[in-house]
Design a protein around this motif. Structure first.
Motif, PDB file in Angstrom:
ATOM      1  N   MET A   1      -2.994   6.834  17.192  1.00  0.00           N
ATOM      2  CA  MET A   1      -3.045   7.523  15.897  1.00  0.00           C
ATOM      3  C   MET A   1      -4.479   7.765  15.489  1.00  0.00           C
ATOM      4  O   MET A   1      -5.328   6.879  15.604  1.00  0.00           O
ATOM      5  N   GLU A   2      -4.750   8.961  15.021  1.00  0.00           N
ATOM      6  CA  GLU A   2      -6.064   9.280  14.500  1.00  0.00           C
ATOM      7  C   GLU A   2      -6.067   9.066  12.992  1.00  0.00           C
ATOM      8  O   GLU A   2      -5.124   9.457  12.293  1.00  0.00           O
TER       9      GLU A   2
ATOM     10  N   ILE B   1      -4.430   0.654   6.555  1.00  0.00           N
ATOM     11  CA  ILE B   1      -5.197   0.922   7.770  1.00  0.00           C
ATOM     12  C   ILE B   1      -6.517   1.609   7.431  1.00  0.00           C
ATOM     13  O   ILE B   1      -7.587   1.225   7.922  1.00  0.00           O
ATOM     14  N   LEU B   2      -6.446   2.631   6.578  1.00  0.00           N
ATOM     15  CA  LEU B   2      -7.657   3.366   6.209  1.00  0.00           C
ATOM     16  C   LEU B   2      -8.634   2.474   5.462  1.00  0.00           C
ATOM     17  O   LEU B   2      -9.849   2.574   5.637  1.00  0.00           O
TER      18      LEU B   2
ATOM     19  N   VAL C   1       1.993  16.513  14.831  1.00  0.00           N
ATOM     20  CA  VAL C   1       1.482  15.678  15.931  1.00  0.00           C
ATOM     21  C   VAL C   1       1.684  14.197  15.611  1.00  0.00           C
ATOM     22  O   VAL C   1       2.102  13.411  16.469  1.00  0.00           O
ATOM     23  N   LEU C   2       1.403  13.824  14.372  1.00  0.00           N
ATOM     24  CA  LEU C   2       1.570  12.428  13.971  1.00  0.00           C
ATOM     25  C   LEU C   2       3.025  11.999  14.093  1.00  0.00           C
ATOM     26  O   LEU C   2       3.320  10.893  14.561  1.00  0.00           O
ATOM     27  N   ALA C   3       3.943  12.854  13.683  1.00  0.00           N
ATOM     28  CA  ALA C   3       5.371  12.538  13.797  1.00  0.00           C
ATOM     29  C   ALA C   3       5.764  12.357  15.262  1.00  0.00           C
ATOM     30  O   ALA C   3       6.555  11.467  15.607  1.00  0.00           O
ATOM     31  N   ARG C   4       5.204  13.210  16.129  1.00  0.00           N
ATOM     32  CA  ARG C   4       5.505  13.093  17.562  1.00  0.00           C
ATOM     33  C   ARG C   4       4.951  11.785  18.116  1.00  0.00           C
ATOM     34  O   ARG C   4       5.601  11.110  18.929  1.00  0.00           O
TER      35      ARG C   4
ATOM     36  N   LEU D   1      -4.162  12.506   5.994  1.00  0.00           N
ATOM     37  CA  LEU D   1      -3.366  13.655   5.549  1.00  0.00           C
ATOM     38  C   LEU D   1      -2.003  13.196   5.038  1.00  0.00           C
ATOM     39  O   LEU D   1      -1.500  13.716   4.032  1.00  0.00           O
ATOM     40  N   LEU D   2      -1.407  12.216   5.719  1.00  0.00           N
ATOM     41  CA  LEU D   2      -0.104  11.709   5.286  1.00  0.00           C
ATOM     42  C   LEU D   2      -0.226  11.002   3.936  1.00  0.00           C
ATOM     43  O   LEU D   2       0.617  11.178   3.046  1.00  0.00           O
ATOM     44  N   VAL D   3      -1.283  10.199   3.772  1.00  0.00           N
ATOM     45  CA  VAL D   3      -1.506   9.514   2.497  1.00  0.00           C
ATOM     46  C   VAL D   3      -1.709  10.532   1.374  1.00  0.00           C
ATOM     47  O   VAL D   3      -1.163  10.392   0.266  1.00  0.00           O
ATOM     48  N   GLU D   4      -2.490  11.568   1.652  1.00  0.00           N
ATOM     49  CA  GLU D   4      -2.727  12.600   0.634  1.00  0.00           C
ATOM     50  C   GLU D   4      -1.437  13.339   0.289  1.00  0.00           C
ATOM     51  O   GLU D   4      -1.194  13.677  -0.877  1.00  0.00           O
TER      52      GLU D   4
END
Length: 308
Positions: A1-2, A71-72, A38-41, A8-11
């Motif tokens: 995971m990047e 994590i962030l 991509v994250l979902a994949r 982006l998901l948090v936002e």
């Protein structure tokens, strides 16, 4: 995971739309959508689903967003931990209410200009909700906020709050009012049940306090006028427009009387709030520690007479 995809998901969980996320991070809506796909994949499960013309997080998406916040924060903390003892320098963005800035932050800036010339403090005057929004959107590094013992703020797991000082508040009434001083809080409120009530125009906390105490005293207050300046509140009381909460210890107008509230007490509580993961950043740690030291000595600090 990047981590950029996690951000982006948090936002998206915070802002609620792809367009808002794109505007917040300075990219396009299609890029946001592609990165979340991509994250979902990578996670092997759907993270978003249609919601009319918009999208919303799936239960898995909400859960991952919770993990992503931690994590962030951990990544940011690790970055800052590389040089925890470095000389505080750079720009610290502070958003806070007028009293905290004027009475406690400005005196520190004068001293810091000599002791830490590489540190610059950028100030924005805001009420607590506004300051916390800036903090969440990375528009501020430190928020100086307040709540009341009878209207506590909701804790945010992504934020860390440091207690600063407390201040007792009373009820500002016309000087000629027939009320015992000191008096039981509910008796005082009941005495003015037929009056109009004045509240803050930029924050709902004091209105919550007034409604709570009025309910305990057996009536519904008639909330009418709103003002951010405490001087203006006193002016309204002077001309007979109503009554309102004021901090104990301020100079009162000749036609205003400040009645202490003995029980339940009304106590303002000031806080320094920052995001987890940034607490060790030298400029933030330094200013927070100095604020704590400056406000730790008096047990109960009265607020100045202008603004909340």
């Amino acid at each position: 995971m990047e981590t950029r995809r996690l951000r982006l998901l948090v936002e998206l969980s915070r802002l609620g739309s792809m367009r808002a996320v794109a505007e917040a991070v300075g990219t396009t809506t299609s890029t946001v959508s592609q990165q979340l796909t991509v994250l979902a994949r990578e996670m092997g499960t759907a993270l978003i689903e249609p919601d009319g013309r918009r999208v919303r997080l799936t239960p898995a998406g909400r859960r991952l967003a919770e993990h992503a916040t931690a994590i962030l924060a951990a990544v940011e903390s690790a970055r800052l931990d590389l040089a925890p003892d470095s000389e505080p320098s750079g720009t610290l963005r502070v958003a806070g209410f007028a009293t905290a800035i004027r009475a406690h932050l400005l005196p520190l800036i004068t001293d810091l200009a000599e002791t830490h010339p590489g540190l610059h403090i950028l100030i924005r005057e805001h009420e607590p909700a506004e300051a916390l929004e800036l903090l969440a959107a990375d528009g501020a590094d430190l928020a100086l906020t307040y709540d009341y013992n009878l209207a506590p703020s909701d804790p945010d797991p992504a934020l860390h709050s440091t207690a600063l000082w407390t201040a007792s508040w009373g009820l500002g009434v016309p000087a000629h009012a027939d009320v015992t001083d000191p008096a039981d809080t509910l008796d005082v409120f009941a005495r003015f049940r037929t009056q109009d009530w004045i509240v803050n125009s930029r924050n709902t906390a004091d209105e919550t306090v007034i409604r709570t105490l009025a309910s305990m005293a057996g009536f519904t207050p008639r909330i009418t006028h709103q003002a951010d300046s405490l001087d203006l509140v006193q002016g309204m009381i002077t001309v007979g427009l109503g009554v309102g909460l004021l901090p104990i210890g301020i100079p009162t107008f000749p036609d205003v009387r400040l009645v202490p509230l003995t029980g339940p007490r009304v106590t303002l509580r000031a806080h320094a709030v920052a995001r987890h993961g940034r607490l060790a950043w030298p400029p933030l740690a330094l200013v927070t520690d100095l604020l704590v030291q400056r406000t730790a000595a008096p047990a109960d600090v009265a607020a100045p007479d202008v603004g909340h």
